[in-house]
Design an enzyme around this catalytic site. Structure first.
Site, PDB file in Angstrom:
ATOM      1  N   ASP A 166       4.941  -9.632   5.624  1.00 37.44           N
ATOM      2  CA  ASP A 166       5.328 -10.148   4.320  1.00 37.44           C
ATOM      3  C   ASP A 166       4.071 -10.658   3.623  1.00 37.44           C
ATOM      4  OD1 ASP A 166       6.408 -11.284   2.106  1.00 37.44           O
ATOM      5  OD2 ASP A 166       7.923 -12.480   3.151  1.00 37.44           O
ATOM      6  N   PRO A 214       2.978   4.483  -0.878  1.00 37.69           N
ATOM      7  CA  PRO A 214       2.824   5.500   0.181  1.00 37.69           C
ATOM      8  C   PRO A 214       1.389   5.876   0.507  1.00 37.69           C
ATOM      9  CG  PRO A 214       3.320   6.575  -1.870  1.00 37.69           C
ATOM     10  CD  PRO A 214       3.299   5.105  -2.185  1.00 37.69           C
ATOM     11  N   GLY A 215       0.393   5.159  -0.032  1.00 38.89           N
ATOM     12  CA  GLY A 215      -0.981   5.378   0.398  1.00 38.89           C
ATOM     13  C   GLY A 215      -1.908   5.996  -0.608  1.00 38.89           C
ATOM     14  N   GLY A 216      -1.494   6.184  -1.839  1.00 36.27           N
ATOM     15  CA  GLY A 216      -2.385   6.783  -2.825  1.00 36.27           C
ATOM     16  C   GLY A 216      -3.584   5.903  -3.113  1.00 36.27           C
ATOM     17  N   LYS A 217      -3.353   4.616  -3.359  1.00 33.90           N
ATOM     18  CA  LYS A 217      -4.459   3.695  -3.645  1.00 33.90           C
ATOM     19  C   LYS A 217      -5.270   3.411  -2.388  1.00 33.90           C
ATOM     20  CE  LYS A 217      -1.702   1.486  -7.266  1.00 33.90           C
ATOM     21  NZ  LYS A 217      -0.503   2.290  -6.976  1.00 33.90           N
ATOM     22  N   SER A 250       0.784  -1.240   0.000  1.00 30.07           N
ATOM     23  CA  SER A 250       0.000   0.000   0.000  1.00 30.07           C
ATOM     24  C   SER A 250       0.813   1.285   0.000  1.00 30.07           C
ATOM     25  CB  SER A 250      -0.925   0.026   1.221  1.00 30.07           C
ATOM     26  OG  SER A 250      -0.175  -0.113   2.407  1.00 30.07           O
ATOM     27  N   CYS A 285       3.483  -1.645 -12.480  1.00 29.76           N
ATOM     28  CA  CYS A 285       3.913  -0.487 -13.273  1.00 29.76           C
ATOM     29  C   CYS A 285       5.009  -0.925 -14.241  1.00 29.76           C
ATOM     30  CB  CYS A 285       4.399   0.636 -12.368  1.00 29.76           C
ATOM     31  SG  CYS A 285       5.709   0.162 -11.232  1.00 29.76           S
ATOM     32  N   ASP A 310       2.259  -3.210   4.164  1.00 30.32           N
ATOM     33  CA  ASP A 310       3.474  -3.037   3.375  1.00 30.32           C
ATOM     34  C   ASP A 310       4.608  -3.770   4.087  1.00 30.32           C
ATOM     35  OD1 ASP A 310       4.329  -1.102   0.939  1.00 30.32           O
ATOM     36  OD2 ASP A 310       6.026  -1.427   2.306  1.00 30.32           O
ATOM     37  N   ASP A 339      -0.884  -4.392  -5.841  1.00 27.62           N
ATOM     38  CA  ASP A 339      -0.023  -3.614  -6.734  1.00 27.62           C
ATOM     39  C   ASP A 339       1.403  -4.117  -6.497  1.00 27.62           C
ATOM     40  OD1 ASP A 339       0.837  -1.734  -8.560  1.00 27.62           O
ATOM     41  OD2 ASP A 339       1.034  -0.152  -7.063  1.00 27.62           O
TER      42      ASP A 339
END
Length: 668
Positions: free
Chosen positions: A454, A406-409, A404, A528, A427, A471
């Site tokens: 993990d 830095p927290g955007g999603k 997750s 990405c 994370d 992600d």
């Protein structure tokens, strides 16, 4: 003339000025200036006009005989001089000057008697334009070269000719006010100017088209000439790597290779193979854009030849700055208006999102405005919107974000849940949870639980989620414009390790989803990266290992379909439902999105057990959450060793791990 005659009957004028004193109008008198000192002082009561007409009537008749010449020498009134007109329409000053010229010596005396202001200096200067020494001589319409006066500087204003008519009219019409006389000329001049500009534009376009066609013809001609373009051999390429090649030469060679490969049957050299041109193009791309040979070839194989160059070129350009509106605190309309008032130029990203804004330019730091500090928006790439839109969380659901920071999603999911339900933001890197926590508090997300595990062990920690977003960590080949170090620091081994990690994570994410969920049961996998090893290959692996999952439509209205075949590999036909996004096509970071639907496991007969299927033990169903393969166990053990080492604990020797793996294998 009545006003001027009344002026003559006033008291006698002041005494004559000193001859040595300079007078402002003597320069205009020309030859008559020398006669001023020798003339006797005239009588103040003399009326010279009638006397002159009586003395030489023949000269007067001769001048009035040809009215056209008289009309030509009439001075045109301008802004500088204005000659008063009498009731008959004739100029008083001009009539007096023409009559005074026939009497020698009287013109100067008569003018001296008059009280001439500076505005009437033209009465003195106009006669000098004509040489009327005798009746037999013709009238000199233009002043002689030796004379210099105001009228000599612009003769066309006084006596226009046929050649000067257009220029005089244009200047008079441009300088003077718009009247019924010159409005037609001005309109015609504007139309002619517009027509000339249109002709010039058309001519420039035609010349540009001719130049482009000439360039194409020249390129074809150069290609036909073997000396114009020479494809280096393998030895020449090896020698060229030892020194820095000319950028223009490399650029031209790339362009020629793309053109030849586009129509190799006609343009290719007969003694050269297509693979040689491809190798040369990949080598030039690597040297021109700064990639290592392995990554340049790997990315080149994803696209057709012409599109590959566009992809590499797009990676050199930064993507647009985008922000996501936090609907927990504001609306996009209100946020846009507030930022516009602060000098930010922005507009909505597109129809596919109702919370995104694209920033073009800003007079204030976009990451330090009061709105940002208040949590009204978050700086976030447009591609990061896609996984959450595909996940489509519903209120009162339990959602897991496995990676997750830095927290955007995570904050996007919380906003879609409207602070209902619960979001577990996990994370593996504990240091990154600090930024995650800060963003969660700033954006006012009250339904988020932050944890650090993990991801490969997460099903043992907690399960039963309605929706899971993974992600996955990847090579970053889709965000090269942000991190150019990817060009040189990725090798084949990195892709093998990353793809294996992603396979482990996606299986754990599937096992964390509750198939009994009434509203969900979905998993979204995204990276990405644009490589097939990290995208379609991982998705196909999950479909084979977990028969109870299937791919569904992502719900995204744009993007390219996933590959079902790639360089000899064949994937499941449903992989076509996944979506790919490219920087040179969609003007966003390279991204990949796949959406799974997790269903209930079905019972199978004894003796036909498959990996990842349901085990039947005494009639009870037991769900597998671990990995039975030795390869997976070895990687899990290696991950545990790394974590223990990071925490400062004593790490067991590798041999003990190998022995444990062998014991497990023997027991199995």
């Amino acid at each position: 003339m009545g006003g001027r005659r009344t002026k003559y009957k006033q008291e006698p004028p002041a005494p004559l000025r000193n001859p040595n004193e300079t007078r402002p109008s003597t320069k205009r008198l020309g030859k008559r200036k020398a006669n001023v000192d020798h003339e006797p002082e005239p009588s103040t009561n003399s009326r010279p006009t009638k006397k002159a007409k009586a003395d030489k009537p023949s000269a007067s008749k001769k001048r009035t005989k040809d009215p056209e010449k008289i009309s030509k020498v009439k001075p045109t009134p301008t802004k500088e001089t204005s000659i008063p007109l009498s009731e008959e329409g004739e100029s008083d000053g001009w009539e007096a000057a023409s009559d005074l010229e026939d009497v020698d010596g009287f013109a100067v005396d008569g003018l001296d008697d008059l009280d001439i202001d500076e505005d009437d200096d033209l009465l003195r200067g106009v006669p000098e334009e004509l040489d009327l020494g005798s009746d037999d001589e013709e009238v000199a319409l233009f002043p002689q070269k030796g004379r210099k006066s105001k009228q000599a500087e612009r003769p066309t204003k006084i006596i226009p000719t046929a050649s000067d008519e257009d220029s005089d009219d244009e200047s008079d019409d441009e300088d003077g006010p718009i009247t019924a006389k010159n409005i037609e000329f001005r309109s015609r001049a504007l139309d002619e100017e517009a027509a000339r500009e249109a002709e010039l534009d058309l001519e420039e376009m035609q010349n540009a088209a001719l130049d482009a066609s000439d360039d194409e013809i020249d390129m074809e001609g150069e290609e036909e000439d073997t000396e114009a373009f020479h494809l280096p051999t393998a030895e020449e390429r090896a020698e060229e790597k030892n020194h820095v090649a000319d950028v223009h030469v490399v650029q031209r060679r790339m362009r020629e290779c793309v053109r030849i490969l586009g129509n190799f049957s006609k343009l290719g050299a007969k003694d050269r193979l297509r693979s040689e041109y491809v190798e040369q193009l990949v080598s030039d791309i690597a040297s021109y854009y700064g990639y290592n040979d392995f990554l340049a070839e790997k990315l080149f194989q994803l696209f057709p030849v012409s599109e590959a160059v566009e992809f590499f070129e797009a990676n050199e350009v930064s993507r647009p700055v985008t922000i996501r509106t936090n609907t927990l605190k504001t609306r996009r309309r209100d946020l846009a208006q507030a930022l516009i008032n602060r000098g930010v130029n922005l507009e909505p990203i597109g129809k596919w999102t109702n919370v995104g804004l694209q920033v073009f330019e800003s007079s204030v730091p976009i990451g330090a405005t009061p709105e940002y500090l208040s949590g009204h928006y978050m700086l976030q790439a447009a591609s990061s919107f896609l996984p959450v839109i595909a996940l489509s969380p519903q209120p009162n659901e339990r959602v897991l974000d496995m990676a997750s920071a830095p927290g955007g999603k995570t904050t996007h999911i919380a906003a879609l849940l409207q602070n209902t339900g619960i979001v577990f933001a996990n994370d593996a890197n504990k240091a990154r949870t600090k930024s995650l926590t800060a963003n969660v508090h700033r954006l006012g997300c009250k339904n988020v639980v932050i944890c650090s595990y993990d991801g490969r062990e997460f099903p043992k920690v907690m399960g039963g989620f309605d929706r899971v977003l993974l992600d996955a960590p990847c090579s970053g080949t889709g965000v090269i414009s942000k991190d150019s170090s990817v060009k040189v620091n990725k090798s084949e081994r990195d892709f093998h390790l990353l793809s294996h990690l992603q396979k482990q994570l996606i299986l754990c994410a599937i096992d964390s989803v509750s198939p009994d969920s009434k509203t969900g049961g979905f998993l979204v996998y995204s990276t990405c990266s644009v490589t097939v090893d990290e995208n379609e290959a991982v998705v196909d692996y999950a479909l084979r290992k977990r028969p109870n999952v299937k791919l569904v439509d992502t719900g995204l209205g744009f993007g390219r379909d996933g590959f079902t075949k790639y360089r000899g590999k064949t994937f499941h036909p449903s992989v076509k439902l996944t979506k790919r996004f490219y920087p040179h096509v969609h003007n966003m970071d390279g991204f990949y999105v796949a959406k799974f639907k997790v269903e209930k496991r079905t019972k199978i007969k004894a003796g036909t057990q498959e990996a990842g299927s349901t085990n039947t033990v005494d009639g009870d169903e037991q769900q597998d959450v671990g990995f039975d393969s030795d390869e997976d166990r070895a990687f899990i053990e290696e991950g545990k060793r790394i974590q223990m080492k990071a925490k400062g604990l004593r790490v067991p020797h590798r041999r003990q791990s190998d022995i444990a793996g062998k014991v497990v294998k023997a027991a199995a």
